[in-house]
Enzyme design. Structure first.
Site, mmCIF file in Angstrom:
data_model
loop_
_atom_site.group_PDB
_atom_site.id
_atom_site.type_symbol
_atom_site.label_atom_id
_atom_site.label_comp_id
_atom_site.label_asym_id
_atom_site.label_seq_id
_atom_site.Cartn_x
_atom_site.Cartn_y
_atom_site.Cartn_z
ATOM 1 N N ASP A 194 8.976 8.765 -0.129
ATOM 2 C CA ASP A 194 8.160 10.002 -0.280
ATOM 3 C C ASP A 194 6.815 9.693 -0.757
ATOM 4 O O ASP A 194 6.246 8.575 -0.650
ATOM 5 C CB ASP A 194 9.282 10.986 -1.099
ATOM 6 C CG ASP A 194 9.155 10.536 -2.420
ATOM 7 O OD1 ASP A 194 8.496 9.516 -2.845
ATOM 8 O OD2 ASP A 194 9.968 11.137 -3.254
ATOM 9 N N ARG A 220 0.872 -1.151 -0.107
ATOM 10 C CA ARG A 220 -0.153 0.002 0.042
ATOM 11 C C ARG A 220 0.948 1.218 0.062
ATOM 12 O O ARG A 220 1.914 1.165 0.328
ATOM 13 C CB ARG A 220 -0.902 0.111 1.352
ATOM 14 C CG ARG A 220 -1.851 -0.885 1.367
ATOM 15 C CD ARG A 220 -3.039 -0.791 0.515
ATOM 16 N NE ARG A 220 -3.986 -1.986 0.206
ATOM 17 C CZ ARG A 220 -4.989 -1.994 -0.632
ATOM 18 N NH1 ARG A 220 -5.146 -0.835 -1.384
ATOM 19 N NH2 ARG A 220 -5.486 -2.973 -0.626
ATOM 20 N N ILE A 221 0.275 2.385 -0.366
ATOM 21 C CA ILE A 221 1.165 3.563 -0.432
ATOM 22 C C ILE A 221 0.497 4.373 0.784
ATOM 23 O O ILE A 221 -0.752 4.587 1.199
ATOM 24 C CB ILE A 221 0.716 4.515 -1.813
ATOM 25 C CG1 ILE A 221 1.205 3.629 -2.812
ATOM 26 C CG2 ILE A 221 1.298 5.707 -1.736
ATOM 27 C CD1 ILE A 221 0.873 4.274 -4.290
ATOM 28 N N LEU A 222 1.371 4.793 1.690
ATOM 29 C CA LEU A 222 1.060 5.800 2.894
ATOM 30 C C LEU A 222 0.620 7.174 2.303
ATOM 31 O O LEU A 222 1.374 7.649 1.220
ATOM 32 C CB LEU A 222 2.323 5.636 3.763
ATOM 33 C CG LEU A 222 2.614 4.254 4.552
ATOM 34 C CD1 LEU A 222 3.889 4.312 5.183
ATOM 35 C CD2 LEU A 222 1.613 3.828 5.433
ATOM 36 N N ASP A 263 7.755 4.228 -5.167
ATOM 37 C CA ASP A 263 9.068 4.064 -5.161
ATOM 38 C C ASP A 263 9.869 5.042 -5.867
ATOM 39 O O ASP A 263 10.841 4.843 -6.913
ATOM 40 C CB ASP A 263 9.009 2.729 -6.359
ATOM 41 C CG ASP A 263 8.280 1.598 -5.715
ATOM 42 O OD1 ASP A 263 8.308 1.232 -4.645
ATOM 43 O OD2 ASP A 263 7.620 1.084 -6.725
ATOM 44 N N ASN A 323 12.003 1.769 2.154
ATOM 45 C CA ASN A 323 11.195 0.727 1.517
ATOM 46 C C ASN A 323 12.326 -0.096 0.635
ATOM 47 O O ASN A 323 13.300 0.330 0.365
ATOM 48 C CB ASN A 323 10.158 1.329 0.504
ATOM 49 C CG ASN A 323 9.393 0.200 -0.251
ATOM 50 O OD1 ASN A 323 9.113 -0.873 0.188
ATOM 51 N ND2 ASN A 323 9.377 0.521 -1.630
ATOM 52 N N HIS A 336 12.768 -2.708 -2.800
ATOM 53 C CA HIS A 336 11.946 -2.657 -4.245
ATOM 54 C C HIS A 336 13.139 -3.647 -5.069
ATOM 55 O O HIS A 336 14.164 -3.457 -5.026
ATOM 56 C CB HIS A 336 12.000 -1.459 -4.841
ATOM 57 C CG HIS A 336 11.042 -1.662 -5.997
ATOM 58 N ND1 HIS A 336 9.701 -1.415 -6.226
ATOM 59 C CD2 HIS A 336 11.453 -1.554 -7.308
ATOM 60 C CE1 HIS A 336 9.223 -1.687 -7.401
ATOM 61 N NE2 HIS A 336 10.462 -1.888 -8.170
HETATM 62 C C1 GRF Z 1 10.546 -8.128 -1.842
HETATM 63 O O1 GRF Z 1 10.937 -8.696 -3.187
HETATM 64 C C2 GRF Z 1 10.529 -6.789 -1.811
HETATM 65 O O2 GRF Z 1 11.449 -6.060 -2.552
HETATM 66 C C3 GRF Z 1 9.240 -6.508 -2.375
HETATM 67 O O3 GRF Z 1 8.399 -7.458 -2.022
HETATM 68 C C4 GRF Z 1 9.134 -8.442 -1.611
HETATM 69 C C5 GRF Z 1 8.546 -8.841 -0.368
HETATM 70 O O4 GRF Z 1 8.920 -10.012 -0.058
HETATM 71 N N1 GRF Z 1 8.818 -4.676 -2.065
HETATM 72 P P1 GRF Z 1 9.058 -10.542 1.477
HETATM 73 O O5 GRF Z 1 7.617 -10.487 1.772
HETATM 74 O O6 GRF Z 1 10.060 -9.775 2.239
HETATM 75 O O7 GRF Z 1 9.266 -12.020 1.264
#
Ligand code: GRF
Length: 189
Positions: free
Chosen positions: A130, A80-82, A134, A96, A98
């Protein structure tokens, strides 16, 4: 004081943070029932589910209430986006992770996006959060080669190995006050 971890999925990054013993995880908050909650419970960490009911502002306020006096929010697979209330309450204190080398491939299915684009290298990024998806200043990145025959699953598995090493290092530095931000540039001390 410790930090709150926000999750929506399997919780492997949460598990990596728990195993690394970085700081104290005060609470794990999810927007849905998910495997990450069981991982938190078995580590003896308090958990909460805050369902998203269509209004970002009230969702964010509830999360902030649950986070209490946490000193940072660590998003680990949180889908979700905060709202801006969270950014205002935790300036440069929300991070975060990604699964791509941002700014390439933001948003959903980042690993499949990288494969579809035919890149030879992708990876993992940890960034400050922010108000855009992402998008905040990049704290750390790790490159992962795309191998012949890779599919989204095999590539994501290798990216996650790097995530699990990277995220605890970043959270440790954040809690120790070793990260500073100027514009879009993050410096480590
Ligand atoms: C990760 O690959 C992260 O980069 C992305 O979602 C995935 C979450 O994996 N945002 P987990 O729930 O930590 O196993």
């Amino acid at each position: 004081m410790g930090y709150a971890v926000l999750v929506s999925g399997a919780g492997s990054n949460l598990e990596a943070l728990i195993k690394a013993g970085v700081g104290a995880i005060e609470v794990v908050v999810a927007d849905i029932e998910c495997a990450a909650l069981a991982k938190a419970k078995s580590a003896g960490i308090d958990t909460h589910v805050v369902p998203y009911q269509g209004d970002r502002s009230s969702f964010t306020s509830e999360i902030l209430d649950v986070a209490g006096d946490a000193e940072a929010l660590v998003l680990a697979g949180f889908m979700r986006i905060l709202g801006k209330e969270a950014i205002a309450r935790f300036p440069n204190r929300i991070v975060n992770i990604h699964p791509s080398l941002l700014p390439s491939f933001p948003g959903l299915d980042a690993v499949a996006q990288a494969l579809a684009a035919g890149v030879k290298v992708t990876g993992a990024t940890v960034h400050f959060v922010d108000e855009l998806l992402d998008h905040g200043p990049i704290i750390a990145q790790k490159a992962v080669p795309v191998l012949p025959g890779d599919n989204a699953c095999s590539l994501h598995k290798r990216i996650q190995i790097e995530e699990h090493a990277l995220y605890p290092r970043v959270v440790e530095a954040l809690l120790a006050g070793r990260l500073s931000v100027e514009g879009r540039t993050v410096s480590w001390s």
